[in-house]
Design a protein around this motif. Structure first.
Motif: not given
Length: 105
Positions: A2, A26, A40, A75, A79
């Motif tokens: 990400f 994304a 995403f 993000a 992640q």
């Protein structure tokens, strides 16, 4: 995974066109990676909505930097959850990111 969106956003200058391009990336990643599609897609919608809301309005550098900080943190949270390979953790991260972004616009 990400964080590649954050890298793209930074490389493209973190402006409106960069957010629009990042949203497209994304969405493409959501299609290409079904196991991470929700994350995403969420990041794509956040970037897309930012462009839709601010495209014709001048924004200060401070406002852009604040949003970038929130987007990068989102993000990173996703992640981190992905790295742990924990479905419950990913769901919690998705809910946290969605809730934070909804509250701050």
């Amino acid at each position: 995974m990400f964080m590649s969106l954050i890298e793209e956003l930074t490389e493209k200058g973190r402006g409106m066109h960069a957010y629009a391009a990042t949203a497209k990336t994304a969405f493409a990643q959501a299609s290409a990676h079904p196991d991470q599609a929700a994350a995403f897609y969420l990041l794509g919608k956040i970037a897309e909505e930012f462009v839709d809301l601010h495209e014709r309005m001048p924004l200060s550098t401070e406002e852009l930097n604040q949003f970038f900080g929130r987007y990068a943190a989102a993000a990173q949270a996703l992640q981190d959850a992905e790295d742990k390979q924990d479905a419950a953790g990913m769901l919690a991260a998705l809910n946290a990111v969605a809730g934070q972004m909804a509250a701050k616009g």
